[in-house]
Design a protein around this motif. Structure first.
Motif, PDB file in Angstrom:
ATOM      1  N   ARG A  78      27.881   4.803  38.231  1.00 27.42           N
ATOM      2  CA  ARG A  78      27.995   3.577  38.185  1.00 27.42           C
ATOM      3  C   ARG A  78      27.034   2.741  39.418  1.00 27.42           C
ATOM      4  NH1 ARG A  78      31.636  -0.082  40.045  1.00 27.42           N
ATOM      5  NH2 ARG A  78      33.273   1.400  40.043  1.00 27.42           N
ATOM      6  N   LEU A  79      27.344   3.263  40.459  1.00 32.48           N
ATOM      7  CA  LEU A  79      26.675   2.953  41.753  1.00 32.48           C
ATOM      8  C   LEU A  79      25.194   3.601  41.629  1.00 32.48           C
ATOM      9  CD1 LEU A  79      29.077   4.048  44.597  1.00 32.48           C
ATOM     10  CD2 LEU A  79      28.704   1.618  43.818  1.00 32.48           C
ATOM     11  N   LEU A  80      24.966   4.531  41.009  1.00 28.15           N
ATOM     12  CA  LEU A  80      23.607   4.859  40.656  1.00 28.15           C
ATOM     13  C   LEU A  80      22.960   3.912  39.912  1.00 28.15           C
ATOM     14  CD1 LEU A  80      21.237   6.939  40.943  1.00 28.15           C
ATOM     15  CD2 LEU A  80      22.238   8.145  39.118  1.00 28.15           C
ATOM     16  N   CYS A  81      23.625   3.481  38.738  1.00 26.06           N
ATOM     17  CA  CYS A  81      22.975   2.635  37.818  1.00 26.06           C
ATOM     18  C   CYS A  81      22.445   1.116  38.544  1.00 26.06           C
ATOM     19  CB  CYS A  81      23.953   2.245  36.627  1.00 26.06           C
ATOM     20  SG  CYS A  81      24.167   3.783  35.678  1.00 26.06           S
ATOM     21  N   ASP A  82      23.295   0.798  39.498  1.00 31.11           N
ATOM     22  CA  ASP A  82      23.135  -0.210  40.016  1.00 31.11           C
ATOM     23  C   ASP A  82      22.000  -0.169  41.126  1.00 31.11           C
ATOM     24  OD1 ASP A  82      24.414  -3.104  40.849  1.00 31.11           O
ATOM     25  OD2 ASP A  82      24.142  -2.324  42.795  1.00 31.11           O
ATOM     26  N   ARG A  83      21.943   0.961  41.825  1.00 37.49           N
ATOM     27  CA  ARG A  83      20.848   1.160  42.563  1.00 37.49           C
ATOM     28  C   ARG A  83      19.413   1.273  41.751  1.00 37.49           C
ATOM     29  NH1 ARG A  83      22.849   4.870  45.116  1.00 37.49           N
ATOM     30  NH2 ARG A  83      21.725   6.735  44.211  1.00 37.49           N
ATOM     31  N   VAL A  84      19.666   2.046  40.680  1.00 41.76           N
ATOM     32  CA  VAL A  84      18.454   2.044  40.069  1.00 41.76           C
ATOM     33  C   VAL A  84      17.899   0.682  39.174  1.00 41.76           C
ATOM     34  CG1 VAL A  84      17.543   3.114  37.741  1.00 41.76           C
ATOM     35  CG2 VAL A  84      18.639   4.557  39.279  1.00 41.76           C
ATOM     36  N   ARG A 126      31.552   9.099  27.212  1.00 36.99           N
ATOM     37  CA  ARG A 126      32.230   9.809  26.292  1.00 36.99           C
ATOM     38  C   ARG A 126      33.097  10.654  27.118  1.00 36.99           C
ATOM     39  NH1 ARG A 126      30.802  14.888  25.417  1.00 36.99           N
ATOM     40  NH2 ARG A 126      28.839  14.596  26.277  1.00 36.99           N
ATOM     41  N   LEU A 127      32.720  11.392  28.360  1.00 36.67           N
ATOM     42  CA  LEU A 127      33.531  12.277  28.931  1.00 36.67           C
ATOM     43  C   LEU A 127      34.689  11.300  29.515  1.00 36.67           C
ATOM     44  CD1 LEU A 127      30.923  13.978  31.187  1.00 36.67           C
ATOM     45  CD2 LEU A 127      32.172  15.096  29.152  1.00 36.67           C
ATOM     46  N   ARG A 129      49.158   5.424  34.859  1.00 40.97           N
ATOM     47  CA  ARG A 129      48.123   4.839  36.038  1.00 40.97           C
ATOM     48  C   ARG A 129      46.630   5.425  35.850  1.00 40.97           C
ATOM     49  NH1 ARG A 129      52.852   5.048  39.612  1.00 40.97           N
ATOM     50  NH2 ARG A 129      52.064   7.311  40.235  1.00 40.97           N
ATOM     51  N   GLY A 130      46.955   6.830  35.590  1.00 42.66           N
ATOM     52  CA  GLY A 130      45.562   7.480  35.273  1.00 42.66           C
ATOM     53  C   GLY A 130      44.732   6.687  34.164  1.00 42.66           C
ATOM     54  N   VAL A 131      45.600   6.734  33.043  1.00 45.37           N
ATOM     55  CA  VAL A 131      44.840   5.977  31.826  1.00 45.37           C
ATOM     56  C   VAL A 131      44.472   4.377  32.304  1.00 45.37           C
ATOM     57  CG1 VAL A 131      45.351   4.947  29.718  1.00 45.37           C
ATOM     58  CG2 VAL A 131      46.367   7.315  30.066  1.00 45.37           C
ATOM     59  N   GLU A 132      44.951   3.640  32.828  1.00 49.64           N
ATOM     60  CA  GLU A 132      44.612   2.372  33.418  1.00 49.64           C
ATOM     61  C   GLU A 132      43.349   2.333  34.318  1.00 49.64           C
ATOM     62  OE1 GLU A 132      47.982   0.729  34.976  1.00 49.64           O
ATOM     63  OE2 GLU A 132      49.002   0.492  33.264  1.00 49.64           O
ATOM     64  N   ARG A 133      43.480   3.344  35.238  1.00 46.48           N
ATOM     65  CA  ARG A 133      42.485   3.545  35.950  1.00 46.48           C
ATOM     66  C   ARG A 133      41.050   3.986  35.353  1.00 46.48           C
ATOM     67  NH1 ARG A 133      43.179   4.503  41.553  1.00 46.48           N
ATOM     68  NH2 ARG A 133      41.862   6.607  41.456  1.00 46.48           N
ATOM     69  N   LEU A 134      41.193   4.888  34.544  1.00 45.58           N
ATOM     70  CA  LEU A 134      40.131   5.464  33.763  1.00 45.58           C
ATOM     71  C   LEU A 134      39.691   4.224  32.703  1.00 45.58           C
ATOM     72  CD1 LEU A 134      38.483   7.820  33.861  1.00 45.58           C
ATOM     73  CD2 LEU A 134      39.718   8.880  31.892  1.00 45.58           C
ATOM     74  N   SER A 135      40.532   3.699  32.162  1.00 46.35           N
ATOM     75  CA  SER A 135      40.011   2.634  31.350  1.00 46.35           C
ATOM     76  C   SER A 135      39.302   1.306  32.137  1.00 46.35           C
ATOM     77  CB  SER A 135      41.187   1.837  30.537  1.00 46.35           C
ATOM     78  OG  SER A 135      41.758   2.825  29.889  1.00 46.35           O
ATOM     79  N   ALA A 136      39.597   0.825  33.156  1.00 46.00           N
ATOM     80  CA  ALA A 136      39.263  -0.018  33.984  1.00 46.00           C
ATOM     81  C   ALA A 136      37.705   0.551  34.425  1.00 46.00           C
ATOM     82  CB  ALA A 136      39.829  -0.361  35.273  1.00 46.00           C
ATOM     83  N   GLU A 137      37.669   1.685  34.853  1.00 44.48           N
ATOM     84  CA  GLU A 137      36.386   2.322  35.406  1.00 44.48           C
ATOM     85  C   GLU A 137      35.383   2.463  34.217  1.00 44.48           C
ATOM     86  OE1 GLU A 137      33.353   3.701  37.058  1.00 44.48           O
ATOM     87  OE2 GLU A 137      34.966   2.943  38.012  1.00 44.48           O
ATOM     88  N   THR A 138      35.917   2.806  33.020  1.00 46.90           N
ATOM     89  CA  THR A 138      34.953   2.892  31.575  1.00 46.90           C
ATOM     90  C   THR A 138      34.553   1.544  31.352  1.00 46.90           C
ATOM     91  OG1 THR A 138      36.142   4.976  30.972  1.00 46.90           O
ATOM     92  CG2 THR A 138      35.015   3.649  29.275  1.00 46.90           C
ATOM     93  N   SER A 151      32.301   8.777  37.335  1.00 49.07           N
ATOM     94  CA  SER A 151      31.706   7.543  36.760  1.00 49.07           C
ATOM     95  C   SER A 151      31.459   6.409  37.875  1.00 49.07           C
ATOM     96  CB  SER A 151      33.021   7.125  35.937  1.00 49.07           C
ATOM     97  OG  SER A 151      32.665   5.794  35.275  1.00 49.07           O
ATOM     98  N   VAL A 152      32.304   6.262  38.982  1.00 52.71           N
ATOM     99  CA  VAL A 152      31.844   5.616  40.034  1.00 52.71           C
ATOM    100  C   VAL A 152      30.629   5.882  40.548  1.00 52.71           C
ATOM    101  CG1 VAL A 152      32.870   4.685  42.472  1.00 52.71           C
ATOM    102  CG2 VAL A 152      34.269   5.202  40.611  1.00 52.71           C
TER     103      VAL A 152
END
Length: 429
Positions: A262-268, A185-186, A102-111, A258-259
């Motif tokens: 990602r929100l910061l990128c969207d706002r920027v 990368r992280l 589940r951790g791998v799936e969540r991290l993959s989806a977020e990546t 990462s979340v």
């Protein structure tokens, strides 16, 4: 009867009787034999020893059976406990392995989502080259203005602000893009750690599952005498659990970072696109206002030029009239001068200062004065005509300057600015 049943006894110290009738011929046979008593004692001892051996064998047999049963029960119990513990361990490993999955799936989806934001940042950064090119081209075009229109007006100020804003936006997008690259990368490093942990647990699950399937009737088991001495344990069960929990916690922390990023990128992306479009609107309004001012100034200059041209025509006609008036005074001047010339030839006393002479002198003076006044007026008219011509040239030059400025601002700059990217394009879509 009792003497017949009694066991013979053998006495090795007994001395044979030399007086017996058997004689010396039987002495060798007698020395190698036991007595009946000795035979009976030996037989009794043998029976007793055999009986004791039987009893001892029965005791050992009973003890062996009890020990075998006890050992069998202990072995089966230990094996059952081992199998049960292996099953419990399989459940623990499976539970941890499921959490890792589940951790791998969540991290993959977020990546993947962060990769989408990274692509948006790259596209937005590439899109900002268009407004930067437009702004710098506008500034370059406006440098080709000449005369009084080469002024640092509000349009130029807003264009300089726009260029500075675009460069600041590009710097911010590059910084945010680098943060996204580092976070990706992280994320991948944390995902790789989870995958390695999952792989180890998957392999361990397979080994423990195989061990749990081994039974006493399994045909693929074999002796490993040194197996108990081969184990070099790296950690205990608590350290094993803490290791996985630490990996999951680190992965979750990177996912949360990462979340947030990602929100910061969207706002920027949204704010920079809105800022660029807002500044573009200000520049467009400045251009429109400047073009309106130029059009109005050009109209006023053209109106003034038409009036100057009318004045030039009128002044030219006035000069012609003055020249004609001066020319018309030539004949009266010749007449008056001729009269005075010939009357000056009167003889003797006839050369008197009479009324005709006085009238002729007054006439000549009046004509000369009129001609002087006309000449003076003609000079002023010609000066005025020259000034009008200068005004005409100045107005035509200024009109040409305004026309050129309108061509640059309205036909070139504003037309070029119609290709300014939209908010969606500047947002990376």
């Amino acid at each position: 009867m009792s003497s017949q049943l009694s066991a013979p006894r053998f006495d090795p110290t007994a001395v044979p009787d030399r007086d017996l009738s058997a004689g010396l011929a039987t002495a060798g046979y007698r020395s190698a034999k036991y007595s009946p008593g000795e035979w009976m004692a030996n037989n009794s001892a043998t029976l007793h020893r055999a009986l004791a051996d039987q009893l001892d064998a029965q005791r050992i047999h009973r003890a062996s059976r009890a020990l075998s049963a006890e050992v069998e029960a202990g072995t089966l119990g230990a094996q059952s406990r081992g199998t049960k513990l292996l099953g419990s361990r399989l459940q623990d490993v499976h539970s941890r392995r499921t959490e890792l999955e589940r951790g791998v799936e969540r991290l993959s989806a977020e990546t993947e989502l962060l990769l989408g934001q990274k692509r948006r940042l790259e596209k937005a950064l590439l899109t900002t080259d268009i407004p930067l090119t437009i702004s710098t081209d506008n500034l370059g075009c406006r440098e080709r203005r000449f005369g009084p229109d080469l002024v640092q007006d509000r349009v130029e100020e807003e264009l300089l602000k726009e260029v500075e804003l675009i460069r600041n936006v590009q710097a911010l997008l590059k910084k945010t893009l680098q943060q996204a690259v580092d976070q990706i990368r992280l994320n991948r490093e944390a995902k790789q750690t989870l995958e390695l942990d999952w792989s180890d647990k998957h392999e361990a699950y397979g080994l423990d599952d195989q061990c749990g399937r081994y039974g006493n009737r399994s045909t693929d088991t074999q002796h490993h005498p040194s197996s108990a001495r081969m184990h070099d344990q790296r950690c205990d069960e608590d350290a094993w659990l803490n290791f996985t929990q630490a990996n999951l916690a680190e992965a979750e922390r990177q996912r949360e970072c990462s979340v947030s990023l990602r929100l910061l990128c969207d706002r920027v992306l949204q704010e920079t696109a809105e800022d660029l479009r807002a500044q573009s609107s200000v520049v467009d309004q400045s251009f429109s206002q400047r073009c309106l001012e130029l059009s109005q100034a050009k109209s006023q200059l053209e109106l003034q030029l038409s009036r100057v041209l009318e004045q030039i025509g009128a002044q030219e006609r006035n000069i012609s009239t003055l020249q004609q008036a001066v020319y018309d005074k030539e004949a009266p001047l010749r007449v008056a001068q001729s009269r005075l010339h010939y009357r000056a030839q009167r003889p003797n006393m006839e050369l008197c200062r009479d009324q005709p002479q006085i009238s002729l002198l007054s006439e000549l003076e009046e004509i000369s004065s009129s001609v002087g006044v006309l000449q003076q007026q003609l000079c002023e008219a010609r000066g005025s005509l020259a000034q009008l011509e200068d005004s005409r040239l100045m107005l035509e030059k200024d009109i040409s300057c305004k026309t050129h400025s309108l061509l640059i601002d309205r036909d070139k700059c504003m037309t070029h600015r119609t290709r300014y990217p939209t908010v969606l394009a500047l947002s990376g879509y």
